[in-house]
Design a protein around this motif. Structure first.
Motif, mmCIF file in Angstrom:
data_model
loop_
_atom_site.group_PDB
_atom_site.id
_atom_site.type_symbol
_atom_site.label_atom_id
_atom_site.label_comp_id
_atom_site.label_asym_id
_atom_site.label_seq_id
_atom_site.Cartn_x
_atom_site.Cartn_y
_atom_site.Cartn_z
ATOM 1 N N UNK A 138 79.526 104.746 86.064
ATOM 2 C CA UNK A 138 80.670 105.303 86.644
ATOM 3 C C UNK A 138 81.953 105.105 85.857
ATOM 4 N N UNK A 139 82.668 106.218 85.523
ATOM 5 C CA UNK A 139 83.862 106.285 84.969
ATOM 6 C C UNK A 139 85.029 106.445 85.985
ATOM 7 N N UNK A 140 85.919 105.836 86.046
ATOM 8 C CA UNK A 140 86.789 105.873 87.430
ATOM 9 C C UNK A 140 88.156 106.106 86.673
ATOM 10 N N UNK A 141 88.447 105.971 85.637
ATOM 11 C CA UNK A 141 89.881 106.565 85.123
ATOM 12 C C UNK A 141 89.877 107.977 84.673
ATOM 13 N N UNK A 142 90.612 108.642 85.353
ATOM 14 C CA UNK A 142 90.763 110.227 84.833
ATOM 15 C C UNK A 142 91.052 110.291 83.531
ATOM 16 N N UNK A 173 89.338 112.286 77.923
ATOM 17 C CA UNK A 173 89.192 111.842 76.568
ATOM 18 C C UNK A 173 87.505 112.159 76.235
ATOM 19 N N UNK A 174 86.630 111.819 77.357
ATOM 20 C CA UNK A 174 85.269 111.951 76.885
ATOM 21 C C UNK A 174 85.032 113.432 76.545
ATOM 22 N N UNK A 223 86.990 114.274 64.693
ATOM 23 C CA UNK A 223 87.886 113.496 65.835
ATOM 24 C C UNK A 223 88.375 111.882 65.566
ATOM 25 N N UNK A 224 89.403 111.759 65.722
ATOM 26 C CA UNK A 224 90.145 110.572 65.147
ATOM 27 C C UNK A 224 90.886 109.837 66.678
ATOM 28 N N UNK A 225 90.733 108.636 66.640
ATOM 29 C CA UNK A 225 91.430 107.958 67.687
ATOM 30 C C UNK A 225 92.953 108.635 67.784
ATOM 31 N N UNK A 226 93.574 108.879 66.861
ATOM 32 C CA UNK A 226 94.973 109.106 67.058
ATOM 33 C C UNK A 226 95.034 110.487 67.930
ATOM 34 N N UNK A 227 94.196 111.629 67.655
ATOM 35 C CA UNK A 227 94.214 113.001 68.165
ATOM 36 C C UNK A 227 93.556 112.677 69.802
ATOM 37 N N UNK A 249 96.738 110.754 71.681
ATOM 38 C CA UNK A 249 97.829 111.859 71.868
ATOM 39 C C UNK A 249 97.412 112.864 72.823
ATOM 40 N N UNK A 250 96.085 113.467 73.024
ATOM 41 C CA UNK A 250 95.571 114.449 74.086
ATOM 42 C C UNK A 250 95.664 113.799 75.496
ATOM 43 N N UNK A 251 95.535 112.669 75.466
ATOM 44 C CA UNK A 251 95.677 112.000 76.949
ATOM 45 C C UNK A 251 96.849 111.330 76.976
ATOM 46 N N UNK A 252 97.727 111.141 76.152
ATOM 47 C CA UNK A 252 99.200 110.615 76.358
ATOM 48 C C UNK A 252 99.077 108.899 76.463
#
Length: 296
Positions: free
Chosen positions: A184-188, A193-194, A205-209, A212-215
């Protein structure tokens, strides 16, 4: 790759600026853990520790493992050194090669979620002098620590821009034998991100992008992603790409080169290498073994 005089000058400027801003200690080591710079804002505690040959050897191990982890994860997650202090690392990369790592930290925190980098801690608490020096160390909150990692990363990338394409050349990170697919993934923000990763598998797909997408900061996102999924971000991206590659090899007529490009790999040879390390089979042998007839 060896640091040039210009590289060394820039790295020292980064550490001076960082320590002046944050008052957090910093040092530069090569990819074998050998110290290549002066000690910036080093605590009296760590100066004494590193004068002990046995302790110093373990300090070098922490520096090396912390740097390598930061490179594999493409982030700068804090960790506990063998003495129990909080450190973090930012890789210095140039032309796709690792020049070394800026190691920073030497702080305490009450956050118990930050894990040790070595399997065992050093037992030093009977040393009266070290106990006294330990009490003088700064105490930071988890938020302050993660903010410091972000500041250092920004400074490093100003002088040594991180190339998203480098991610393809990172050492392969072994996938676990068992993946809990229904975890189960609880954090929205993790679910977001997934979904972003799934929609962008064909891109770099980079960690930075993703961050940034999920702030969120890269280091904090990397930590909570592994907490929630049991996988690092790199492992998760690799897992999705391998799963999709298997489907395309079995059910499509795309060439292996086309599949490689579809999954965001610039070089087919690298895709084949990753696929074999993950499955023990080459894409060609996997297709030959499992491919379905076109009219099936």
């Amino acid at each position: 790759m060896i640091c040039t005089n210009e590289d060394t000058k820039l790295i020292n400027e980064i550490m001076r600026d960082f320590t002046n801003i944050t008052k957090i200690a910093a040092i530069f080591v090569n990819n074998r853990g050998k110290v290549l710079s002066q000690e910036y804002n080093f605590s009296p505690f760590c100066k004494v520790v590193r004068r002990n040959p046995i302790y110093a050897k373990r300090c070098n191990q922490c520096d090396l493992y912390g740097g390598l982890d930061a490179t594999k994860e493409l982030s700068s997650c804090p960790y506990r050194c063998h003495m129990g202090l909080i450190d973090f690392s930012v890789p210095i990369m140039k032309d796709g090669a690792i020049l070394g790592f800026i190691m920073a930290g030497q702080t305490k925190t009450e956050d118990t979620t930050i894990k040790p980098i070595l399997p065992t801690q050093t037992d030093w608490h009977d040393d009266t002098k070290l106990r006294a020096l330990y009490r003088t160390l700064p105490v930071l909150t988890a938020e302050q620590i993660y903010s410091a990692t972000k500041v250092l990363r920004i400074l490093v990338e100003h002088y040594f821009p991180f190339n998203d394409a480098i991610a393809e050349e990172m050492p392969y990170e072994q996938l676990p034998d068992f993946v809990e697919s229904e975890r189960p993934i609880n954090r929205p923000e993790i679910r977001k991100a997934m979904l972003y990763i799934e929609k962008n598998l064909s891109k770099r797909v980079s960690l930075r992008r993703i961050s940034e997408h999920i702030h969120l900061s890269e280091s904090y996102f990397s930590k909570i992603f592994k907490d929630d999924t049991g996988l690092s971000v790199v492992q998760y991206i690799t897992l999705l790409r391998i799963q999709e590659a298997k489907k395309l090899l079995v059910y499509s007529q795309l060439t292996i080169n086309q599949i490689s490009k579809t999954l965001g790999y610039n070089r087919t040879s690298y895709f084949c290498k990753i696929f074999k390390m993950a499955t023990t089979e080459t894409p060609h042998s996997y297709r030959k073994k499992y491919a379905k007839p076109i009219d099936a």
